[in-house]
Design a protein around this motif. Structure first.
Motif, PDB file in Angstrom:
ATOM      1  N   GLU A  17       0.834  -1.198   0.000  1.00 20.09           N
ATOM      2  CA  GLU A  17       0.000   0.000   0.000  1.00 20.09           C
ATOM      3  C   GLU A  17       0.875   1.257   0.000  1.00 20.09           C
ATOM      4  N   GLN A  18       0.346   2.285  -0.612  1.00 22.51           N
ATOM      5  CA  GLN A  18       1.089   3.543  -0.690  1.00 22.51           C
ATOM      6  C   GLN A  18       1.183   4.181   0.688  1.00 22.51           C
ATOM      7  N   TYR A  19       2.272   4.905   0.918  1.00 23.43           N
ATOM      8  CA  TYR A  19       2.511   5.551   2.208  1.00 23.43           C
ATOM      9  C   TYR A  19       1.883   6.938   2.182  1.00 23.43           C
ATOM     10  N   SER A  21       0.358  10.123   0.975  1.00 25.12           N
ATOM     11  CA  SER A  21       0.504  10.694  -0.368  1.00 25.12           C
ATOM     12  C   SER A  21       1.967  10.711  -0.806  1.00 25.12           C
ATOM     13  N   PRO A  23       5.537   9.227  -2.397  1.00 25.64           N
ATOM     14  CA  PRO A  23       5.699   8.459  -3.653  1.00 25.64           C
ATOM     15  C   PRO A  23       6.313   7.076  -3.468  1.00 25.64           C
ATOM     16  N   SER A  25       5.841   2.939  -1.451  1.00 31.77           N
ATOM     17  CA  SER A  25       4.947   2.034  -0.718  1.00 31.77           C
ATOM     18  C   SER A  25       5.372   1.996   0.744  1.00 31.77           C
ATOM     19  N   GLN A  26       4.490   1.472   1.573  1.00 21.50           N
ATOM     20  CA  GLN A  26       4.819   1.310   3.001  1.00 21.50           C
ATOM     21  C   GLN A  26       6.043   0.411   3.178  1.00 21.50           C
ATOM     22  N   GLY A  66      -3.077   5.589   0.644  1.00 20.70           N
ATOM     23  CA  GLY A  66      -2.932   6.354  -0.596  1.00 20.70           C
ATOM     24  C   GLY A  66      -3.336   7.810  -0.484  1.00 20.70           C
ATOM     25  N   LYS A 159      11.898   8.224   1.578  1.00 20.01           N
ATOM     26  CA  LYS A 159      10.735   8.452   0.715  1.00 20.01           C
ATOM     27  C   LYS A 159      11.175   8.611  -0.735  1.00 20.01           C
ATOM     28  N   PRO A 161      11.548   7.417  -4.430  1.00 20.06           N
ATOM     29  CA  PRO A 161      10.957   6.434  -5.343  1.00 20.06           C
ATOM     30  C   PRO A 161      12.039   5.519  -5.937  1.00 20.06           C
TER      31      PRO A 161
END
Ligand code: FE
Length: 185
Positions: A17-19, A21, A23, A25-26, A66, A159, A161
Motif C-alpha cells: 500500500e502507498q505511504y 501521499s 511516492p 509504498s509502506q 494512498g 521516501k 521512489p
C-alpha cells in the motif's frame, strides 16, 4: 500477540500500500528506513524500530491508504502498543516517540523544517505543531528520545521512489533478535 511471522506477513501483504501521499509504498519506506539505520551502525533494536516504525498504519483498519488522513490517528501509539507485547522498549519507545521527535526537530534544527515533505508539513499541525522550548527540553530528556530523533531523520529521508535497498529478509534477523531479547527481560 505479534509473532515474527505475523510481523513479516503484515509488511509483505499490506506493505504494498502507498505511504499516505508519499511516492513510495509502506514496505519501500520501511526498508529504506531500516537500511539507513543499518548504514549508521545502529543497534539491532533500533534497526528493527526503523523497519517497523509505521506498522501502526498497517494494523489500524481505519487508516486510509494512498492519501493524507484528515484526522491524526496516532499511528505511533498504535504501533508501539501492538509491538510492546513482543518487543523490548529499545524497539517500541523510539517508535512511540518518532512523531514528537518531528515536533522536537522543528524546534531544534532550523534546516530540518525546510527539508520536510509537503505531506509531513501538513501532518505537523495535526500532530500538535512545533514544540516550544519547555516541551522540547522535556521531550529530549526521556529515555530513547535520542534514538527517536535518529529514527525520525531516517524516516524523513526514506521516501525516495525506486531506491535500492536490501530485501525484507535481510532485516528480519534484527526483528527476531529483538523479540528474543524481550523474552529474556
Ligand atoms: Fe514513516
Amino acid at each position: 500477540m505479534p509473532t515474527l511471522q505475523t510481523v513479516i506477513d503484515i509488511l509483505e501483504r499490506q506493505g504494498a500500500e502507498q505511504y499516505g501521499s508519499e511516492p513510495v509504498s509502506q514496505l519501500a519506506h520501511a526498508l529504506q528506513s531500516a537500511a539507513l539505520a543499518e548504514q549508521a551502525g545502529s543497534r539491532p533494536e533500533l534497526i528493527a524500530a526503523a523497519l517497523l516504525h509505521d506498522i501502526g498504519h498497517l494494523v489500524d483498519n481505519k487508516f486510509q491508504v494512498g492519501q493524507d488522513n484528515p484526522v491524526d490517528r496516532h499511528h505511533e501509539n498504535i504501533g508501539s502498543a501492538y509491538l510492546k507485547l513482543a518487543m523490548p522498549p529499545a524497539v517500541t519507545e523510539p517508535i512511540r516517540l518518532h512523531v514528537p521527535a518531528k515536533r522536537y526537530l522543528c524546534w531544534a534544527d532550523a534546516a530540518y523544517f525546510g527539508g520536510l515533505s509537503q505531506a509531513s508539513v501538513r501532518s505537523l499541525e495535526l500532530q500538535g505543531g512545533v514544540f516550544d522550548e519547555a516541551e522540547a527540553r522535556t521531550f529530549i530528556e526521556q529515555p530513547y528520545a535520542e534514538d527517536a530523533v535518529a529514527l525520525r531523520r531516517w524516516d524523513d529521508l526514506a521516501k525516495v521512489p525506486d531506491a535500492e535497498t536490501p530485501p525484507l529478509a535481510h532485516f528480519i534477523p534484527y526483528v527476531e533478535q529483538s523479540m528474543k531479547a524481550a523474552q529474556t527481560v
